[in-house]
Design a protein around this motif. Structure first.
Motif, PDB file in Angstrom:
ATOM      1  N   SER A  66       8.895  -0.995  -0.019  1.00 31.61           N
ATOM      2  CA  SER A  66       8.078  -1.719   0.941  1.00 31.61           C
ATOM      3  C   SER A  66       6.775  -2.233   0.370  1.00 31.61           C
ATOM      4  O   SER A  66       6.402  -1.950  -0.756  1.00 31.61           O
ATOM      5  N   GLU A  67       6.114  -2.952   1.235  1.00 33.68           N
ATOM      6  CA  GLU A  67       4.753  -3.378   0.985  1.00 33.68           C
ATOM      7  C   GLU A  67       3.857  -2.576   1.919  1.00 33.68           C
ATOM      8  O   GLU A  67       4.309  -2.052   2.929  1.00 33.68           O
ATOM      9  N   SER A  68       2.587  -2.491   1.614  1.00 32.96           N
ATOM     10  CA  SER A  68       1.683  -1.622   2.366  1.00 32.96           C
ATOM     11  C   SER A  68       1.529  -2.016   3.829  1.00 32.96           C
ATOM     12  O   SER A  68       1.131  -1.201   4.644  1.00 32.96           O
ATOM     13  N   GLU A  69       1.850  -3.253   4.195  1.00 26.41           N
ATOM     14  CA  GLU A  69       1.685  -3.651   5.586  1.00 26.41           C
ATOM     15  C   GLU A  69       2.869  -3.245   6.466  1.00 26.41           C
ATOM     16  O   GLU A  69       2.917  -3.575   7.638  1.00 26.41           O
ATOM     17  N   GLU A  70       3.784  -2.525   5.921  1.00 28.85           N
ATOM     18  CA  GLU A  70       4.965  -2.093   6.667  1.00 28.85           C
ATOM     19  C   GLU A  70       4.628  -1.013   7.691  1.00 28.85           C
ATOM     20  O   GLU A  70       3.726  -0.209   7.498  1.00 28.85           O
ATOM     21  N   THR A  71       5.416  -1.012   8.741  1.00 28.17           N
ATOM     22  CA  THR A  71       5.380   0.055   9.732  1.00 28.17           C
ATOM     23  C   THR A  71       6.550   0.976   9.432  1.00 28.17           C
ATOM     24  O   THR A  71       7.649   0.521   9.134  1.00 28.17           O
ATOM     25  N   SER A 106      -0.649   4.992   2.930  1.00 32.51           N
ATOM     26  CA  SER A 106      -0.357   3.772   2.184  1.00 32.51           C
ATOM     27  C   SER A 106       0.383   2.730   3.038  1.00 32.51           C
ATOM     28  O   SER A 106       0.604   1.615   2.575  1.00 32.51           O
ATOM     29  N   PHE A 107       0.727   3.087   4.268  1.00 40.76           N
ATOM     30  CA  PHE A 107       1.399   2.166   5.183  1.00 40.76           C
ATOM     31  C   PHE A 107       0.447   1.775   6.303  1.00 40.76           C
ATOM     32  O   PHE A 107      -0.451   2.541   6.660  1.00 40.76           O
ATOM     33  N   SER A 108       0.674   0.602   6.871  1.00 40.75           N
ATOM     34  CA  SER A 108      -0.240   0.154   7.924  1.00 40.75           C
ATOM     35  C   SER A 108      -0.121   1.001   9.177  1.00 40.75           C
ATOM     36  O   SER A 108      -1.107   1.255   9.858  1.00 40.75           O
TER      37      SER A 108
END
Length: 135
Positions: A66-71, A106-108
């Motif tokens: 994932s990318e950090s903006e993932e839920t 690290s995730f939003s």
């Protein structure tokens, strides 16, 4: 984007003379309808510690996908892990709790949900497979 993360651990019965028990971690990541299963043999002080380790491994695998903006919707059948995340602290497993919370940062957004064992069969089967590989 959202990731669904299911984690579980399976451990052999504890023995008073054994300080680390063989355990298995099962991780099922679901992203865009695609399932990504992972399993790993681990050692833990007890089954509760193994549940924390499975969750930590799960979030490490989620970071790779994932990318950090993932839920992340995080599902666990361990009330102890779910409570630790909800409260932000756990008296008996402070280091593991902190490690897990740091990974979650690290995730939003991380939404943790306790689920009954029967709703976590994918991760459970993977944990059992990893445990059997240890023997």
């Amino acid at each position: 984007m959202m990731i669904k993360l299911y984690t579980d651990a399976a451990s052999v019965a504890t023995h008073p003379k054994i300080t680390q028990i063989p355990s298995g971690a099962g991780i099922l990541l679901v992203q865009n309808g695609h399932q990504n299963p992972f399993k790993q043999t681990i050692s833990a002080l007890d089954n509760h510690a193994a549940e924390f380790q499975a969750a930590i491994l799960g979030f490490k695998e989620a970071q790779k996908l994932s990318e950090s903006e993932e839920t992340v919707m995080f599902f666990t059948d361990s009330r102890l892990v779910a409570d630790a995340v909800g409260k932000g602290v756990m008296k008996h497993y402070p280091d593991l709790t902190q490690k897990l919370l740091t990974l979650q940062d690290s995730f939003s957004l991380v939404i943790t949900q306790w689920i009954p064992d029967r709703q976590n069969m994918g991760a459970h089967r993977l944990a059992l497979q990893a445990l059997h590989q240890a023997h």
